[in-house]
Design an enzyme around this catalytic site. Sequence first.
Site, PDB file in Angstrom:
ATOM      1  N   ASP A  67      -2.581  -2.677  -7.377  1.00 22.58           N
ATOM      2  CA  ASP A  67      -3.821  -3.083  -6.721  1.00 22.58           C
ATOM      3  C   ASP A  67      -3.652  -4.299  -5.820  1.00 22.58           C
ATOM      4  O   ASP A  67      -2.622  -4.986  -5.846  1.00 22.58           O
ATOM      5  CB  ASP A  67      -4.914  -3.352  -7.771  1.00 22.58           C
ATOM      6  CG  ASP A  67      -4.375  -4.000  -9.048  1.00 22.58           C
ATOM      7  OD1 ASP A  67      -3.349  -4.700  -8.956  1.00 22.58           O
ATOM      8  OD2 ASP A  67      -4.977  -3.793 -10.106  1.00 22.58           O
ATOM      9  N   ASP A 136     -12.131  -5.715 -20.822  1.00 22.02           N
ATOM     10  CA  ASP A 136     -13.121  -4.623 -20.836  1.00 22.02           C
ATOM     11  C   ASP A 136     -12.433  -3.250 -20.838  1.00 22.02           C
ATOM     12  O   ASP A 136     -13.086  -2.227 -20.688  1.00 22.02           O
ATOM     13  CB  ASP A 136     -14.075  -4.746 -19.635  1.00 22.02           C
ATOM     14  CG  ASP A 136     -13.343  -4.686 -18.292  1.00 22.02           C
ATOM     15  OD1 ASP A 136     -12.100  -4.510 -18.278  1.00 22.02           O
ATOM     16  OD2 ASP A 136     -14.019  -4.809 -17.257  1.00 22.02           O
ATOM     17  N   HIS A 138     -10.088  -2.259 -18.660  1.00 21.98           N
ATOM     18  CA  HIS A 138      -9.623  -1.737 -17.361  1.00 21.98           C
ATOM     19  C   HIS A 138      -8.095  -1.684 -17.292  1.00 21.98           C
ATOM     20  O   HIS A 138      -7.404  -2.500 -17.893  1.00 21.98           O
ATOM     21  CB  HIS A 138     -10.200  -2.524 -16.169  1.00 21.98           C
ATOM     22  CG  HIS A 138      -9.666  -3.910 -16.006  1.00 21.98           C
ATOM     23  ND1 HIS A 138     -10.452  -5.040 -16.047  1.00 21.98           N
ATOM     24  CD2 HIS A 138      -8.398  -4.368 -15.777  1.00 21.98           C
ATOM     25  CE1 HIS A 138      -9.707  -6.112 -15.847  1.00 21.98           C
ATOM     26  NE2 HIS A 138      -8.454  -5.726 -15.684  1.00 21.98           N
ATOM     27  N   GLU A 143     -12.488  -0.089 -13.689  1.00 20.78           N
ATOM     28  CA  GLU A 143     -13.412  -0.705 -14.643  1.00 20.78           C
ATOM     29  C   GLU A 143     -14.144   0.381 -15.443  1.00 20.78           C
ATOM     30  O   GLU A 143     -14.165   1.546 -15.027  1.00 20.78           O
ATOM     31  CB  GLU A 143     -14.438  -1.554 -13.876  1.00 20.78           C
ATOM     32  CG  GLU A 143     -13.821  -2.667 -13.044  1.00 20.78           C
ATOM     33  CD  GLU A 143     -13.367  -3.879 -13.876  1.00 20.78           C
ATOM     34  OE1 GLU A 143     -13.185  -3.751 -15.101  1.00 20.78           O
ATOM     35  OE2 GLU A 143     -13.181  -4.947 -13.268  1.00 20.78           O
TER      36      GLU A 143
HETATM   37  C1  F6R Z   1      -3.058  -6.236 -12.418  1.00 18.16           C
HETATM   38  C2  F6R Z   1      -3.964  -5.254 -12.977  1.00 18.16           C
HETATM   39  C3  F6R Z   1      -4.860  -5.572 -14.134  1.00 18.16           C
HETATM   40  C4  F6R Z   1      -4.249  -6.481 -15.195  1.00 18.16           C
HETATM   41  C5  F6R Z   1      -5.296  -6.837 -16.241  1.00 18.16           C
HETATM   42  C6  F6R Z   1      -4.758  -7.807 -17.264  1.00 18.16           C
HETATM   43  O1  F6R Z   1      -2.350  -5.699 -11.337  1.00 18.16           O
HETATM   44  O2  F6R Z   1      -4.005  -4.188 -12.477  1.00 18.16           O
HETATM   45  O3  F6R Z   1      -5.290  -4.360 -14.724  1.00 18.16           O
HETATM   46  O4  F6R Z   1      -3.151  -5.855 -15.784  1.00 18.16           O
HETATM   47  O5  F6R Z   1      -6.399  -7.414 -15.622  1.00 18.16           O
HETATM   48  O6  F6R Z   1      -4.565  -9.029 -16.640  1.00 18.16           O
HETATM   49  P1  F6R Z   1      -3.738 -10.193 -17.344  1.00 18.16           P
HETATM   50  O7  F6R Z   1      -2.364  -9.704 -17.482  1.00 18.16           O
HETATM   51  O8  F6R Z   1      -3.814 -11.357 -16.379  1.00 18.16           O
HETATM   52  O9  F6R Z   1      -4.417 -10.464 -18.645  1.00 18.16           O
END
Ligand code: F6R
Length: 241
Positions: A67, A136, A138, A143
């Site tokens: 992303d 959440d 995701h 989401e």
């Molecule tokens: C990042 C992504 C997100 C993260 C998720 C966890 O490219 O796609 O899905 O993997 O938000 O984030 P952290 O690792 O910062 O807790």
Amino acid sequence: MEIHVYRDRDAIGQAAAAVFAAQVLAKPHSVLGLATGSTPLATYDALAQMCARGEVDFRHVCTFNLDEYIGLGRQDAQSYYRFMEENLFRKINIAPCNCHVPNGLAEDIDAECAAYDDAIERAGGIDLQFLGIGHDGHIGFNEPDESFSKGTHLAHLSRMTIEANRRFFASAEEVPRTAISMGIGSIMKARAVVLVVYGEDKAEITARALQGPVTPRVPGSILQFHPRCTVMLDEAAASRL
Ligand code: F6R
């Protein structure tokens, strides 16, 4: 789904890096799916060290990140492209032209999403995808929703995600509200997936994603249906399983 529990974040980093290195050793032209955020940092550090020791060679590897924030350019301090450059790409012998991150400044977002999916297809599909998970549920920026997304698309960040990601920005107001994200369909097409989770704060969502019903309200739960999904947890994240 195979679930492994490790002592701590560094032990997971070493183990996940070993899986990625083994993939590249077995197939030097591997296509890797990568993530940003805190979760992959220990893995990226371990991979950089392995590369410096000559244990793994990224010369022919191609990568696609999950992303990118809409509105941030490659050189923006908070862009995911910049994150990848600083935390991995500059530290390994990968060719910059083989490193793909969606263009957050694209004028036509739909065209950018379609071109990203095409580029993944043309590269031969993702061999091994790294994933973290949000509080959440995701994965990527997919989401909780009424249905599972398919390909790369414009995603709206949930309030919980904006709050979680504000640590990288001066304030919550500066966190972009939208992103380009690979879809759940794109992630599920990867031949193999490694999901890494650590920390007590993710214990509940980990249990819901791995052992609860498969539902788009918990996007990561879809991984229960992936034929080759390895989950790496620390003891805290595994505490509610
Ligand atoms: C990042 C992504 C997100 C993260 C998720 C966890 O490219 O796609 O899905 O993997 O938000 O984030 P952290 O690792 O910062 O807790």
